[in-house]
Scaffold this active site. Structure first.
Site, PDB file in Angstrom:
ATOM      1  N   ASP A 132      34.414  38.541  37.365  1.00 59.54           N
ATOM      2  CA  ASP A 132      34.228  39.895  37.899  1.00 59.54           C
ATOM      3  C   ASP A 132      33.686  40.841  36.819  1.00 59.54           C
ATOM      4  O   ASP A 132      34.433  41.532  36.119  1.00 59.54           O
ATOM      5  CB  ASP A 132      35.552  40.418  38.460  1.00 59.54           C
ATOM      6  CG  ASP A 132      35.415  41.729  39.212  1.00 59.54           C
ATOM      7  OD1 ASP A 132      34.308  42.324  39.175  1.00 59.54           O
ATOM      8  OD2 ASP A 132      36.393  42.166  39.840  1.00 59.54           O
ATOM      9  N   SER A 135      34.463  44.682  37.148  1.00 57.96           N
ATOM     10  CA  SER A 135      35.782  45.093  36.660  1.00 57.96           C
ATOM     11  C   SER A 135      35.843  45.094  35.141  1.00 57.96           C
ATOM     12  O   SER A 135      36.369  46.027  34.535  1.00 57.96           O
ATOM     13  CB  SER A 135      36.863  44.168  37.231  1.00 57.96           C
ATOM     14  OG  SER A 135      37.020  44.378  38.614  1.00 57.96           O
TER      15      SER A 135
END
Length: 377
Positions: A132, A135
């Site tokens: 991710d 993030s």
């Protein structure tokens, strides 16, 4: 046959990050892959060419030599037209393509026949947490936003008791409590500020309060249903926005620092702070707009500029905040890419399974076409 992985210098203006580090070069070579790195790739992240060479990469000064015959090209931002044209048609490109906005790069990749994956499209599912990128980079952006705010603010953040009197703690308001916002809250709290925060997602209230900040929002029925299955904020109705704006206006006027972090995938950033809000703030107050690259949350913010208004409010519009903490940002990004490559490299060779839910969500071009539905239109 073992894959050849190419990494070239970032050529987009202001980009200081890089797509591999010596740590991930070692891991890739351990898988049997050959890694070529263009000279100067790690300069912005304080990584000398010698460190890449010591990790097992071939460091080459000629961009075309790096790209010639490469099976995979790793980038932070999308490749330039010259880089794309140097790739073979069976090559795979993995980068933050900014695919919703950078249509020219996407068209060029499709025209070159390469298979391109946009790391911003990696789904937010348990399997993909280690991949991710949004993030990992937002986390650092939230931290850096507070550092930029503290640098621009002419007073201290913590309350200080001195023989000459007491210095009051700064009041910091964080708008948007996603990954970046939560890190901003945590960082501002560590610096001693009194922190409040708002978000349209109901799940964020508990997260905000767990960090010691006070949650500010209109908590009606629409608020309680304002989150997508993917964990993103939904666009709110005009009625809700009006109620929230009234609450926000009354709160902003009391703040010393406002940090805005609101983004909606595939759409311009929502306007959270109006010119009237800015005009209501005290001289010396600071706003930091993390969404500036997507149009900005703050009226009057300018990309890559620090603006001081007529009433003495500073609006910080730095783009690419993760790039202002490039060594850590590159380390995290490179690990994200290495995890993603685990889906593509089998026994050191490129093997694409576009039915895999992660690859299927992230693929943008394949077989000479733009295949991502959200980008094709």
């Amino acid at each position: 046959m073992a894959a050849t992985i190419a990494v070239t210098r970032e050529r987009r203006e202001g980009e200081t990050r890089c797509a591999v580090t010596p740590e991930t070069v070692k891991k890739l070579t351990a898988l049997g892959a050959t890694v070529r790195v263009e000279a100067g790739t790690g300069v912005g992240s304080s990584i000398p060419d010698d460190d890449y060479a010591a990790a097992g990469a071939s460091v080459l000064a000629d961009t075309k030599a790096v790209l010639s015959g490469a099976d995979v090209l790793l980038k932070v931002r999308g490749p330039t037209a010259q880089e794309t044209s140097a790739l073979k048609t069976s090559a795979v490109v993995v980068a933050l393509l900014d695919a919703w906005r950078d249509k020219e790069t996407v068209k060029a990749l499709a025209g070159a026949g390469v298979t391109a994956f946009a790391m911003e499209f990696v789904p937010r599912i348990t399997r993909a947490q280690v991949m991710d990128v949004l993030s990992s980079q937002a986390n650092l952006a939230g931290y850096r936003a507070v550092i930029e705010a503290a640098a621009a603010y002419s007073k201290g953040f913590p309350m200080m008791m001195t023989a000459a009197g007491t210095v009051a703690a700064a009041k910091v308001f964080v708008m948007g409590a996603g990954v970046a916002g939560l890190q901003a809250i945590a960082t501002a709290r560590r610096l001693g500020a009194v922190v409040t925060a708002t978000d349209v997602r109901p799940a964020s209230k508990e997260q905000v309060e767990s960090l010691g900040a006070k949650f500010i929002a209109v908590e009606d029925e629409e608020f309680r249903a304002a989150e997508t299955a993917g964990g993103y904020a939904k666009a709110m109705s005009a009625e809700y926005q009006a109620k929230q704006a009234e609450l926000t206006a009354a709160h902003i006027v009391k703040q010393d620092v406002v940090i805005t972090t609101a983004l909606i995938p595939g759409r311009p950033a929502p306007r959270l702070v109006t010119a009237a809000h800015v005009a209501s703030m005290k001289p010396g107050s600071v706003l930091v707009d993390l969404a500036i690259e997507n149009g900005g949350n703050v009226e009057g913010a300018k990309l890559n500029e620090v603006v001081t208004t007529t009433n003495g409010v500073t609006i910080v519009g730095h783009g690419n905040l993760p790039g202002r903490i490039a060594a850590d940002a590159s380390a995290l990004y490179a690990r994200n890419l290495f995890a993603f490559l685990g889906l593509i490299l089998k026994e050191g060779a490129v093997t694409l399974d576009l039915e895999d839910e992660i690859l299927k969500a992230a693929v943008v071009t394949h077989g000479g076409e733009i295949v991502h539905e959200g980008v094709r239109g």
